[in-house]
Design a protein around this motif. Sequence first.
Motif, PDB file in Angstrom:
ATOM      1  N   ASP A  97      31.278  31.673  -8.903  1.00  0.00           N
ATOM      2  CA  ASP A  97      31.848  32.749  -8.075  1.00  0.00           C
ATOM      3  C   ASP A  97      33.033  33.394  -8.785  1.00  0.00           C
ATOM      4  OD1 ASP A  97      30.004  32.169  -6.121  1.00  0.00           O
ATOM      5  OD2 ASP A  97      31.379  30.976  -4.893  1.00  0.00           O
ATOM      6  N   GLN A 124      31.824  35.565 -11.583  1.00  0.00           N
ATOM      7  CA  GLN A 124      31.245  36.811 -11.091  1.00  0.00           C
ATOM      8  C   GLN A 124      32.330  37.823 -10.741  1.00  0.00           C
ATOM      9  OE1 GLN A 124      27.871  37.641 -10.971  1.00  0.00           O
ATOM     10  NE2 GLN A 124      28.839  39.634 -10.671  1.00  0.00           N
ATOM     11  N   LYS A 125      33.422  37.338 -10.117  1.00  0.00           N
ATOM     12  CA  LYS A 125      34.519  38.242  -9.769  1.00  0.00           C
ATOM     13  C   LYS A 125      35.154  38.822 -11.048  1.00  0.00           C
ATOM     14  CE  LYS A 125      34.864  38.249  -5.234  1.00  0.00           C
ATOM     15  NZ  LYS A 125      33.708  37.426  -4.917  1.00  0.00           N
ATOM     16  N   ASP A 182      32.831  41.401 -12.423  1.00  0.00           N
ATOM     17  CA  ASP A 182      32.927  42.621 -11.610  1.00  0.00           C
ATOM     18  C   ASP A 182      34.179  43.423 -11.971  1.00  0.00           C
ATOM     19  OD1 ASP A 182      30.615  41.943 -10.270  1.00  0.00           O
ATOM     20  OD2 ASP A 182      31.634  41.169  -8.492  1.00  0.00           O
ATOM     21  N   ALA A 183      35.308  42.717 -12.077  1.00  0.00           N
ATOM     22  CA  ALA A 183      36.568  43.396 -12.403  1.00  0.00           C
ATOM     23  C   ALA A 183      36.493  44.078 -13.772  1.00  0.00           C
ATOM     24  CB  ALA A 183      37.725  42.403 -12.361  1.00  0.00           C
ATOM     25  N   LEU A 217      42.485  41.465 -10.309  1.00  0.00           N
ATOM     26  CA  LEU A 217      42.155  40.632  -9.145  1.00  0.00           C
ATOM     27  C   LEU A 217      43.427  40.151  -8.442  1.00  0.00           C
ATOM     28  CD1 LEU A 217      39.236  38.595 -10.752  1.00  0.00           C
ATOM     29  CD2 LEU A 217      39.017  40.335  -8.970  1.00  0.00           C
ATOM     30  N   LEU A 258      42.367  39.019  -4.596  1.00  0.00           N
ATOM     31  CA  LEU A 258      40.948  38.762  -4.359  1.00  0.00           C
ATOM     32  C   LEU A 258      40.555  37.426  -4.979  1.00  0.00           C
ATOM     33  CD1 LEU A 258      38.327  39.870  -3.154  1.00  0.00           C
ATOM     34  CD2 LEU A 258      37.854  40.942  -5.366  1.00  0.00           C
ATOM     35  N   PRO A 295      38.063  33.960  -5.601  1.00  0.00           N
ATOM     36  CA  PRO A 295      36.640  33.868  -5.939  1.00  0.00           C
ATOM     37  C   PRO A 295      35.706  33.872  -4.734  1.00  0.00           C
ATOM     38  CG  PRO A 295      37.914  32.346  -7.277  1.00  0.00           C
ATOM     39  CD  PRO A 295      38.856  32.905  -6.274  1.00  0.00           C
ATOM     40  N   SER A 322      35.139  38.621  -0.534  1.00  0.00           N
ATOM     41  CA  SER A 322      34.345  39.803  -0.858  1.00  0.00           C
ATOM     42  C   SER A 322      35.270  40.975  -1.155  1.00  0.00           C
ATOM     43  CB  SER A 322      33.422  40.156   0.308  1.00  0.00           C
ATOM     44  OG  SER A 322      34.178  40.687   1.395  1.00  0.00           O
ATOM     45  N   TRP A 323      34.705  42.026  -1.754  1.00  0.00           N
ATOM     46  CA  TRP A 323      35.500  43.195  -2.132  1.00  0.00           C
ATOM     47  C   TRP A 323      35.975  43.981  -0.909  1.00  0.00           C
ATOM     48  CZ3 TRP A 323      37.376  44.506  -6.881  1.00  0.00           C
ATOM     49  CH2 TRP A 323      36.935  43.726  -7.952  1.00  0.00           C
ATOM     50  N   TYR A 365      42.049  31.003 -10.037  1.00  0.00           N
ATOM     51  CA  TYR A 365      40.961  31.088 -11.008  1.00  0.00           C
ATOM     52  C   TYR A 365      41.009  29.996 -12.069  1.00  0.00           C
ATOM     53  CZ  TYR A 365      39.187  35.346  -8.948  1.00  0.00           C
ATOM     54  OH  TYR A 365      38.613  36.245  -8.089  1.00  0.00           O
TER      55      TYR A 365
END
Length: 824
Positions: A513, A516-517, A520-521, A544, A549, A551, A554-555, A576
């Motif tokens: 997770d 993935q964040k 995405d960033a 992030l 935000l 892990p 949601s956005w 993180y």
Amino acid sequence: MLNEVESYRSEANSKLNQKTKPSLGQFFTPKPIALYMASLFENIKDTIKLLDPGAGPGSLTAAFTDEVVSRNCVTSLSIDAFEIDPILHPFLDRTLQACKKVLATRSVPANTSLQGLDYINSSLLNSFMQVEQKYTHVLMNPPYKKISATSNHRQLLRSAGIESVNLYSGFVSLALKQLLPGGELIAIIPRSFCNGPYYQAFRELIIETSAINHIHIFDSRNMAFSDDEVLQENIIIHLTKGKSQGTVTITSSPSSDFHLDEESGTITASDMTVRRVDFSSIVYPNDKEKFFHIAANDRDLAVIKKLEVFSSKLQDLNVSVSTGPVVSFRAKEFLKDSKDNNSVPLLGPSHLGLRVNWPKTGKKPNAIDITPATKKSLWANSGSFVFVRRFSSKEEKRRIVATLYEGELPGELIGLDNGLNVFHTGKIGFDPMIARGLFIYLNSTLLDKYYRNFGGHTQVNATDLKNLNYPSKDSLLRLGACVEDRIPTQMEIDNFIDEEIFRMTGERNSPMDAQQKIDDALKILILLGLPKAQHNERTALTLLALLNLAPDQSWSELQRPLIGVTPIMTWVREKYGKEYAPNTRETFRRQTLHQFVDAGLCLYNPDKPDRPVNSPSACYQIALELFHVLLTYGTPDWDSALAKWLQASPTLISQYAMGREMELIPLILNGKTQIKLSPGAHSQLISDIVTEFGPRFAPGAEVIYLGDTGAKEDFFDKERLAELGVVVDRKGKLPDVVLYWPERDWLLLIESVTSHGPVDGKRHNELAKLFSSAKAGLVYVSAFPDRKTMVKYLSVLAWETEVWVADAPTHMIHFNGDRFLGPH
């Protein structure tokens, strides 16, 4: 000296035979890495005996000598530098002479010896079974080359009780035996020794004889020897012989740009991370094979822990993995571009994707003839196989990519190239559902991340795959049932694994997770037009943090906290699992947050725009307009919201810049050069020194240096200062303001005291030393914004200095007993 030796390294590299270099393992240590390795020694004092086996042009010896000089605790230094290649001897000799010259300036007796011999042969040939312990320090970049079981090197090492399959492990093992108790060894070596049966004896020797103090890993396998375009998983390891094993420091860096951090006085690299772990988390207490598990951060450790739920071995599944039996260069005369009645399909690495792509147009063959010579290497085309490519030719996104083959090609036999790892049962395929489950597991992001911590090869060997843990048969059957006629996407594969782990443990949180964040960033930063220099994990994590935000969020759950640099780093560690070294704080500020502000992504001190640039309360906040855009990420509205923001962003950036410009303090230097200082008491005081103090007490003075102002660039007339006899490489040692008054031939060294200290006794000595070669007289001044601030420091102000207070600019206070303003 290090710059001089670096030029030797470049010249020596050009003299080598580029074709034989890889086979001889001749990859020389770049200056930044040598600098870092030498800095890791804990104890360099008194009488030192250094061994540098495989010295090349002597980069490591030079770095060690530099460290000896900087620590200034050594009474004598003896160096044995081994180098077998005579082409390199002139360069190594020049390096050794340069070392002796530098040591002589510090009155350190030095004895250097260039041993133009094979290190292993010369150390063991005449001393079978007995190795002399004579070195206090070993610093090495040994050659990387396999040694056969019948070679002279193998026999000599075995005579000394050393089992080694590669020169690098042989060099380290022998050097450990030659090290005195309490002696230290630092080496840069391939990571391949960390697992597998071939290096078990080497791992056991390290554990039995030494304590592991420090391991440094490189995030990318082309970083350590990028000049030579070497793809190799390298680590730097620091051992102390005979020391009790304590905690181990693990550092990592995405690059090898090691340099001196001025603030901390340590050698660091951009975005270096650091963690300290118990030895039991590196070598598991019950592991008979003594594998090394090196996790750079808590997120990597979470991957290892997550996969512990799978504990089966291949033999438990009645599955084997082997290298493909067809050796193409030996069967060259039987290979064909296309299949006919006398041949069968031949599968090689070029045919592999998630599914087999055969036949394939190109240089590689697609078939092999059935002959008495080839038939023994052909397998039955029955059941299902799983293939994994053995070799990767470049830095690829994934290390393990599995291909599912379910017997779809024609014929009763099939040829499998030795560039493949083949999962099979008795040289035939196995249960299709088990094969599908194995395909899912091997292609999971979780396993790929684990393997990067576990596998140290630039290739995926069958031995590595045998040593992995696998899901049980029941788990594989469940995973296999998820695969339908189409190949699932990566997201689906990872979800299948997450669901199976949840079924077994009841835990939903996945270390993927977090990844993935971060991914995405990174995508968002690229879409927002950030330069390539900001396309990295540090910048993604900063974004992030500005959005708070985590892990598992949601956005749609974004926030806009006010947050400073140090709190951002703390947040990254806690959320993180990545702990950046404290001395990377400025990298966050200068290489990420400055660019965010310039691009209009975030605001600087929106709650108090006139806050001083060096205030511990300085903070950042995501821009409100961008915040509303990011809330749509992952929704159908994202593309249109992003397009509108990109269209409007130049105007927004201009508005933000205008607001910042209004807060700046303009300053004209010498009537011609204009700079703008960031708002705050410190910058205001520096402005007052130039505009109020200078004209009153040193009229006509030249501004030589202004520092720590928050301006984009400090003002520094380096050439003029050199004309006055002072050559300074590092601005960080200078006072806040340096003025030169030609009329009196005085240099005024002024500390601007708002948060940092004045010219006290310690600072007076530092400045006196730094400016000792000045041709002009030296005047030391402490400048304060007001007398209230001055009172705090009265007790520490140095004698023979001056004090000026900005709120009473026409007066000065003289801490001189026999004169007013002037050199003492």
